[in-house]
Scaffold this motif. Structure first.
Motif, short mmCIF file in Angstrom:
data_model
loop_
_atom_site.label_atom_id
_atom_site.label_comp_id
_atom_site.label_asym_id
_atom_site.label_seq_id
_atom_site.Cartn_x
_atom_site.Cartn_y
_atom_site.Cartn_z
N ILE A 114 0.84 -1.21 0.00
CA ILE A 114 0.00 0.00 0.00
C ILE A 114 0.87 1.25 0.00
N LEU A 115 2.10 1.15 0.57
CA LEU A 115 3.00 2.32 0.65
C LEU A 115 3.47 2.78 -0.74
N ASP A 116 3.43 1.85 -1.74
CA ASP A 116 3.86 2.21 -3.09
C ASP A 116 2.88 3.14 -3.79
N LEU A 117 1.70 3.39 -3.17
CA LEU A 117 0.70 4.30 -3.75
C LEU A 117 1.07 5.77 -3.55
N LYS A 118 2.12 6.04 -2.78
CA LYS A 118 2.49 7.42 -2.44
C LYS A 118 2.63 8.27 -3.70
N ASN A 119 1.93 9.43 -3.70
CA ASN A 119 1.97 10.43 -4.77
C ASN A 119 1.37 9.95 -6.10
N LEU A 120 0.67 8.79 -6.11
CA LEU A 120 0.04 8.29 -7.34
C LEU A 120 -1.39 8.84 -7.46
N LYS A 121 -1.93 8.79 -8.68
CA LYS A 121 -3.33 9.17 -8.93
C LYS A 121 -4.21 7.93 -8.81
N ILE A 122 -5.22 7.98 -7.93
CA ILE A 122 -6.11 6.83 -7.70
C ILE A 122 -7.52 7.23 -8.11
N GLY A 123 -8.10 6.50 -9.07
CA GLY A 123 -9.46 6.75 -9.52
C GLY A 123 -10.47 6.10 -8.58
N VAL A 124 -11.51 6.85 -8.20
CA VAL A 124 -12.55 6.34 -7.31
C VAL A 124 -13.90 6.88 -7.77
N MET A 125 -14.99 6.14 -7.45
CA MET A 125 -16.33 6.65 -7.72
C MET A 125 -16.72 7.56 -6.57
N LYS A 126 -17.22 8.76 -6.87
CA LYS A 126 -17.41 9.82 -5.88
C LYS A 126 -18.16 9.35 -4.64
N THR A 127 -19.30 8.69 -4.85
CA THR A 127 -20.18 8.36 -3.72
C THR A 127 -19.98 6.93 -3.22
N ASP A 128 -18.91 6.29 -3.66
CA ASP A 128 -18.68 4.88 -3.34
C ASP A 128 -18.21 4.69 -1.88
N VAL A 129 -18.78 3.71 -1.14
CA VAL A 129 -18.31 3.42 0.22
C VAL A 129 -16.90 2.86 0.21
N PHE A 130 -16.49 2.28 -0.94
CA PHE A 130 -15.11 1.81 -1.04
C PHE A 130 -14.14 2.99 -1.06
N TYR A 131 -14.65 4.20 -1.29
CA TYR A 131 -13.82 5.41 -1.33
C TYR A 131 -13.83 6.12 0.02
N THR A 132 -14.97 6.72 0.40
CA THR A 132 -15.01 7.55 1.61
C THR A 132 -15.64 6.86 2.81
N GLY A 133 -16.17 5.66 2.64
CA GLY A 133 -16.78 4.97 3.77
C GLY A 133 -15.75 4.53 4.80
N GLU A 134 -16.25 4.13 5.95
CA GLU A 134 -15.35 3.66 7.02
C GLU A 134 -14.57 2.45 6.53
N ASN A 135 -13.24 2.46 6.71
CA ASN A 135 -12.33 1.41 6.25
C ASN A 135 -12.24 1.35 4.73
N GLY A 136 -12.69 2.45 4.04
CA GLY A 136 -12.51 2.55 2.60
C GLY A 136 -11.08 2.94 2.28
N ILE A 137 -10.80 3.11 0.98
CA ILE A 137 -9.43 3.39 0.55
C ILE A 137 -8.90 4.68 1.16
N LYS A 138 -9.77 5.70 1.35
CA LYS A 138 -9.32 6.97 1.95
C LYS A 138 -8.90 6.76 3.40
N ASP A 139 -9.69 5.97 4.17
CA ASP A 139 -9.34 5.65 5.56
C ASP A 139 -8.00 4.94 5.61
N ILE A 140 -7.82 3.96 4.74
CA ILE A 140 -6.59 3.15 4.74
C ILE A 140 -5.38 4.03 4.44
N ILE A 141 -5.53 4.89 3.43
CA ILE A 141 -4.43 5.79 3.04
C ILE A 141 -4.09 6.73 4.20
N ASP A 142 -5.13 7.26 4.88
CA ASP A 142 -4.90 8.16 6.02
C ASP A 142 -4.18 7.44 7.16
#
Length: 810
Positions: A114-142
């Motif tokens: 997951i650390l290799d994602l640093k400074n990369l562009k990641i495509g996500v669907m705006k309203t997707d729980v896989f994006y902003t939901g709890e334990n989604g990709i944004k949570d993991i990155i944070d």
């Protein structure tokens, strides 16, 4: 009559049909278009069975949510349940499928973690729980504290399209969508998966609508319980082709070659069969003996398994076995007893139904943990969680490990270790620690007060305010109080809490107005104090202002003590007139301690001021001696003091700092006292070696000023006044705000004064010539050497600075 009955039946039939509009967003093979997809077919089947008319609308997830808010549609699917969504909408209870997120990357990109994602562009669907939901990709990155650039899109297809064009580096899509669509794009699936969810229907809050979705839940549950139902036929139709990979050509070739080889082996075997018969016969007896031993081992193994099951059953810890889709296969008595449900009623049930409402987060976390346990063969204590049963909170640690089920399927064995006592003890310990910290805080404040006795207290009023407030805080009874001092014929208030200190300080009070206790502690009632004041005050106007400024008291505790020949300190604590309290023995002990501290502080302050004034006068004499080598009249050090004082005022520094700059800037070259006279008295330009010696006068200042906090500002000026704002100065080559502001001021003033002053080796320059040199630069100096703010002040107040210089010139 028959026509009438027929007409009534038609009307009843039409009334019974209920129409629902469901918004769908494309996510093949779950939703392909309006007419096809696993989700569409299952819902249409259930709707047909229950006289429900369904209408499907295809749009982006973002637009569909807005349409649901506006009442343009009745529901959206498929969506994961989240606390945020449940505040605004309702969900059906039975998930149509389970899904998790998969990370895909563009062709040619390789990720190890997951650390290799640093400074990369990641495509996500705006309203997707896989994006902003709890334990989604944004949570993991944070959590990993790495920076990425999220590109928000409206659909999963857009994610794959941008990956294919290499406009983004990675993208998050559902597992089934990825498997179905990855063959159409130049994308690569990674092993990074996260956030298992259920696919639900989200609908607007409506009791009538809720009844129909309860009906859909009931039908869906029945379909899922029957392995031969329409649900599993559709599942195989849409998902099995996606999951099952086509057999590679090399495998087919290998199978054909293998068949040829088998035919050859069989032929050879026939030739040798006669020879083998003898050996087989001789070994048959041996195999029979081995078989008997295997039977014995099997019976022992069976007994051991029965023993293990019995141990598990007797365990006081809740234990259960489940499948990845959260179906229970086994529970022990402790688990059933904790949930207050019969064991037979738990087998085959869905954990989402059993734990719904007890701890929803536990369910979500548990699914993700299960995937990690199976994927990475993890085992051990995973998490600590809480469950509320019958109004009581229980705390557990869960132990998980993979277990093989009878049908070859992978299951998960879960053991709950009850840690409720430990957690509750820890909370109690934390509570005790908080109380202990409060006691320690008071103790440390008392220590701070005592420690201040040995330090330089410049803000005497502030210190006595702090001292008085803390005395009241420690007292059992006091509400407010005051500290005052009689000096000669004057009585002045230093500090007060509760009383109007501003009025009291302005009053011209006589020393005879102050109650004197002769080094003793005395307690007066409010009435006694009032009678005394009425009797002692001989100025009616002053008395009225005094009475207006002080609070009415029930009791007052006063002690006075002499601190010098003509100075008497008064310390008083008061109890409010409406209070039911009275002074205690503890109050008296605290009071005596604090009046001794106050006395010590005032006495020390008086003695320190005398010593420091003498010390400062001596230091100024040394500075004058050092400067007379360059400036025979000694006016330079006074001009530096006055000019620095003026600029510090215009810069808006605190008053105490401005006074320190005025007082200590004359000591800026005090270190020259240690520079050899032949260098100081030299009338020509210094050599490089001589200049290196001369530069040491900045460091030599510390020999005289030392580490005394009183001379901290003086030392900063002496050490750093030859540093340059843009670097390149000495002795430490500091830059910008690394240089203390007092040294920056003196640096500018020192250059200005040196250019204007006549020396044996140079003529004096006019104010206008010096301003031009400093603001524009020459071979001696540059405007970059100085703080731009100070140059602005020099330019703005040029005439005033010129007058100050002329006032102190020869």
């Amino acid at each position: 009559m028959k026509k009438l009955i027929f007409l009534i039946l038609i009307i009843i039939f039409n009334i019974s049909i209920f129409s629902i509009t469901i918004g769908l967003y494309k996510a093949p093979p779950i939703v392909i278009d309006e007419n096809s997809g696993f989700f569409n077919d299952i819902l249409k089947k259930i709707a047909d069975n229950n006289n429900i008319q369904l209408k499907f609308v295809i749009d982006s997830q973002k637009n569909l949510i807005e349409k649901l808010r506006n009442g343009e549609i009745d529901a959206i699917a498929p969506l994961a349940r989240t606390p945020e969504r449940e505040k605004e909408f309702d969900f059906n209870k039975e998930p149509l499928f389970f899904e998790w997120a998969v990370l895909y990357v563009r062709e040619g990109l390789h990720l190890n973690s997951i650390l290799d994602l640093k400074n990369l562009k990641i495509g996500v669907m705006k309203t997707d729980v896989f994006y902003t939901g709890e334990n989604g990709i944004k949570d993991i990155i944070d959590d990993f504290k790495i920076k990425v650039n999220f590109v928000e899109l409206d659909s999963y297809e857009e994610i794959f399209e941008l990956l294919d064009k290499k406009k983004i580096d990675a993208g998050v899509v559902p597992r089934f969508f990825g498997l179905d669509e990855e063959k159409f794009y130049n994308v690569k699936k990674t092993s990074m998966i996260f956030k298992s969810i259920g696919g639900y229907i989200m609908y607007k809050k409506d009791n009538n609508l809720g009844k129909y979705f309860d009906l859909i839940d009931k039908e869906l549950r029945l379909l899922k319980e029957d392995n031969n139902s329409y649900y599993y036929k559709m599942f195989n139709k849409y998902f099995e082709p996606v999951v099952r990979k086509e057999t590679p050509e090399w495998v087919k070739t290998f199978i054909i070659f293998g068949l040829i080889l088998i035919v050859l082996i069989i032929s050879l075997s026939y030739v040798y069969s006669k020879l083998l018969k003898v050996k087989i016969k001789s070994r048959t007896h041996l195999l029979n003996e081995t078989l008997e031993k295997l039977k014995e081992n099997y019976n022992e193994l069976k007994s051991s398994r029965n023993l293990i099951e019995e141990i598990v059953e007797l365990s006081p810890n809740p234990i259960y076995i489940k499948t990845v889709d959260q179906k229970i296969r086994f529970v022990n008595t402790s688990f059933a007893k904790f949930l207050n449900i019969e064991k037979k009623d738990l087998i085959g049930k869905d954990l989402f139904d059993i734990f719904s409402g007890l701890n929803n987060k536990l369910l979500e976390d548990s699914v993700i943990e299960d995937i990690e346990v199976i994927q990475y063969n993890k085992k051990g204590y995973i998490n600590t969680f809480d469950v509320i049963m019958d109004g009581k909170t229980y705390y557990f640690k869960d132990y998980k490990t993979i277990i093989n089920l009878n049908n070859g399927e992978k299951g998960i064995l879960v053991l709950w270790m009850d840690v409720t006592e430990n957690i509750e003890y820890q909370k109690k310990l934390e509570k005790n620690n908080v109380e202990l910290e409060k006691i320690n805080e008071k103790l440390f404040e008392m220590i701070n007060i005592v420690n201040m006795l040995g330090t330089n207290i410049e803000d005497l009023y502030g210190y006595f305010d702090y001292l008085l407030k803390f005395a009241i805080k420690l007292s059992d009874s006091a509400d407010y109080g005051s500290i005052s001092i009689s000096r000669g014929k004057e009585w002045k208030f230093i500090s007060a809490v509760g009383h109007d200190i501003n009025v009291l300080r302005e009053l011209k009070l006589k020393s005879e107005y102050m109650i004197q206790t002769g080094e003793e502690l005395k307690i007066f009632t409010g009435e006694e104090l009032s009678n005394y004041n009425n009797m002692i005050f001989d100025d009616e106007e002053t008395k009225n202002k005094f009475f207006k400024a002080i609070k009415k008291t029930k009791e007052i505790m006063i002690a006075t003590t002499g601190i010098s020949k003509d100075r008497i300190l008064s310390f008083a604590l008061d109890i409010d007139i409406n209070s039911q309290k009275s002074f205690t023995e503890n109050d008296k002990l605290i009071f005596k301690a604090f009046i001794n501290i106050a006395k010590t502080i005032l006495s020390s302050k008086m003695n320190i001021d005398v010593v420091k004034n003498a010390y400062l006068n001596f230091a100024n004499k040394l500075a004058l001696i050092a400067e007379t080598h360059d400036d025979i009249t000694g006016q330079h050090i006074y001009r530096v003091g006055e000019l620095s004082y003026y600029i510090a005022q215009k810069l808006g520094l605190p008053e105490d700092k401005i006074l320190e700059i005025k007082e200590f800037s004359p000591l800026h070259d005090i270190g020259k006292i240690f520079i050899p006279l032949e260098i100081l008295n030299k009338n020509s330009r210094l050599t490089d070696e001589e200049f290196e010696i001369m530069k040491k006068h900045t460091i030599y200042a510390e020999r005289l000023l030392g580490n005394d906090p009183y001379f901290e500002t003086a030392l900063k000026i002496a050490l750093y006044h030859h540093e340059k704002y843009n670097g390149g100065g000495y002795p430490f080559n500091l830059k910008g705000n690394q240089i203390p502001i007092e040294a920056q001021i003196v640096s500018l003033v020192d250059v200005y004064d040196a250019l204007r002053s006549k020396r044996p080796y140079k003529d004096a320059l006019s104010h206008e010539e010096v301003m031009k040199i400093i603001l524009n630069g020459d071979d001696r100096t540059s405007p970059k050497d100085f703080n731009p703010l100070l140059l602005d002040i020099l330019k703005k107040y040029s005439e005033e600075i010129k007058k100050i210089y002329n006032t102190f010139s020869d």
